[in-house]
Design a protein around this motif. Structure first.
Motif, PDB file in Angstrom:
ATOM      1  N   UNK A  54      -6.355   2.415 -10.335  1.00 19.53           N
ATOM      2  CA  UNK A  54      -5.210   3.192 -10.803  1.00 19.53           C
ATOM      3  C   UNK A  54      -3.951   2.692 -10.103  1.00 19.53           C
ATOM      4  N   UNK A  55      -2.800   3.156 -10.572  1.00 18.54           N
ATOM      5  CA  UNK A  55      -1.543   2.851  -9.901  1.00 18.54           C
ATOM      6  C   UNK A  55      -1.394   3.776  -8.694  1.00 18.54           C
ATOM      7  N   UNK A  56      -1.301   3.202  -7.507  1.00 17.58           N
ATOM      8  CA  UNK A  56      -1.153   3.995  -6.289  1.00 17.58           C
ATOM      9  C   UNK A  56       0.331   4.298  -6.082  1.00 17.58           C
ATOM     10  N   UNK A  57       0.674   5.553  -5.800  1.00 18.11           N
ATOM     11  CA  UNK A  57       2.089   5.882  -5.566  1.00 18.11           C
ATOM     12  C   UNK A  57       2.709   5.009  -4.479  1.00 18.11           C
ATOM     13  N   UNK A  58       3.933   4.567  -4.708  1.00 17.06           N
ATOM     14  CA  UNK A  58       4.618   3.684  -3.756  1.00 17.06           C
ATOM     15  C   UNK A  58       4.731   4.315  -2.375  1.00 17.06           C
ATOM     16  N   UNK A  59       4.926   5.626  -2.327  1.00 19.02           N
ATOM     17  CA  UNK A  59       5.095   6.298  -1.033  1.00 19.02           C
ATOM     18  C   UNK A  59       3.852   6.136  -0.161  1.00 19.02           C
ATOM     19  N   UNK A  60       2.682   6.144  -0.782  1.00 14.97           N
ATOM     20  CA  UNK A  60       1.432   5.986  -0.029  1.00 14.97           C
ATOM     21  C   UNK A  60       1.308   4.561   0.495  1.00 14.97           C
ATOM     22  N   UNK A  61       1.566   3.584  -0.373  1.00 17.59           N
ATOM     23  CA  UNK A  61       1.495   2.182   0.052  1.00 17.59           C
ATOM     24  C   UNK A  61       2.501   1.909   1.163  1.00 17.59           C
ATOM     25  N   UNK A  62       3.719   2.411   1.015  1.00 16.74           N
ATOM     26  CA  UNK A  62       4.758   2.189   2.027  1.00 16.74           C
ATOM     27  C   UNK A  62       4.352   2.795   3.368  1.00 16.74           C
ATOM     28  N   UNK A  63       3.783   3.999   3.340  1.00 17.07           N
ATOM     29  CA  UNK A  63       3.350   4.657   4.577  1.00 17.07           C
ATOM     30  C   UNK A  63       2.252   3.850   5.267  1.00 17.07           C
ATOM     31  N   UNK A  64       1.263   3.415   4.505  1.00 16.83           N
ATOM     32  CA  UNK A  64       0.147   2.681   5.099  1.00 16.83           C
ATOM     33  C   UNK A  64       0.607   1.345   5.675  1.00 16.83           C
ATOM     34  N   UNK A  65       1.455   0.628   4.934  1.00 13.23           N
ATOM     35  CA  UNK A  65       1.928  -0.673   5.415  1.00 13.23           C
ATOM     36  C   UNK A  65       2.834  -0.541   6.635  1.00 13.23           C
ATOM     37  N   UNK A  66       3.533   0.574   6.729  1.00 17.87           N
ATOM     38  CA  UNK A  66       4.436   0.782   7.863  1.00 17.87           C
ATOM     39  C   UNK A  66       3.684   1.109   9.148  1.00 17.87           C
ATOM     40  N   UNK A  67       2.454   1.596   9.013  1.00 18.89           N
ATOM     41  CA  UNK A  67       1.728   2.069  10.188  1.00 18.89           C
ATOM     42  C   UNK A  67       0.443   1.305  10.503  1.00 18.89           C
TER      43      UNK A  67
END
Length: 231
Positions: A54-67
């Motif tokens: 599925x398309x993962x919300x950008x906010x989730x991807x951004x949070x994971x990549x930032x941390x």
């Protein structure tokens, strides 16, 4: 710890690995930033691998990549080979299962049957080639469809102790879904066995447990495939 996410059509699943050892699996209540942030706070995580259909919300991807160190598994990561099959149309979830079969059952012909939202049949040769497969409605989809597309049939709760011949409406519906799926699975197995000797048959997916007394079931096979691609 390595954290693996499997974003499916109906559920978000996760698994924690300590090296190659599977330590914990479960489901995230909802695909939200709050739920994922809460989960990632429960362990010391060195790496996150993500598989999604599925398309993962950008906010989730951004949070994971930032941390965290994050890897989004792609089709290009797979080692399974193709000849007649159009690889561009094969879902990432099925590719990962094929990779798991190659790792778990090397040099064996395998039929991996995944019982999720849909049922997928995945035939992999001992040479590591994805031969072909099929897709049919999953157990819950079948039960729900009969209730939604008729006026009087109820949405039956499925039971694993089924018989082909029900004695009331509920048991008839259960027989139609459970026995019907069993006969379907058995038919695909027999067809595959007519083509390949020494065929390894494995059931996986969230609903595979319904048939655990009839077939070999490995509900964690997708995690094996993800870990193979990560390493």
């Amino acid at each position: 710890m390595i954290l693996c996410f499997d974003f499916g059509n109906t559920r978000l699943k996760y698994a924690f690995f300590d090296g190659s050892q599977l330590r914990e699996t479960g489901f995230v209540a909802d695909v939200s930033l709050a739920s994922i942030a809460e989960l990632t706070s429960t362990h010391t995580i060195s790496f996150i691998a993500i598989c999604s259909v599925i398309e993962i919300p950008d906010a989730i991807i951004d949070f994971l990549k930032a941390n965290f160190q994050v890897r989004l598994i792609a089709k290009e990561d797979a080692t399974v080979r193709f000849s007649a099959y159009d690889a561009s149309t094969l879902g990432l979830d099925r590719l990962i299962l094929a990779e798991a079969c190659l790792a778990e059952f090397p040099s064996q012909n395998s039929l991996c049957i995944c019982l999720g939202t849909c049922i997928t049949y995945n035939l992999i040769s001992s040479e590591g080639e994805f031969i072909g497969g099929a897709i049919s409605p999953g157990l819950q989809m079948r039960a729900k469809a009969m209730a939604e597309f008729t006026d009087k049939l109820p949405h039956v709760s499925l039971k694993p102790d089924f018989t082909p011949w029900g004695t009331d409406t509920d048991s008839n519906l259960n027989a139609g879904v459970m026995a019907g799926t069993f006969f379907e699975i058995d038919g695909f197995i027999k067809e595959a066995e007519s083509r390949f000797t020494n065929l390894n048959v494995i059931l996986t997916g969230g609903d595979a447990g319904y048939f655990a007394e009839r077939y070999t079931v490995n509900e964690h096979l997708v995690w094996k495939g993800l870990l193979v691609l990560v390493k």
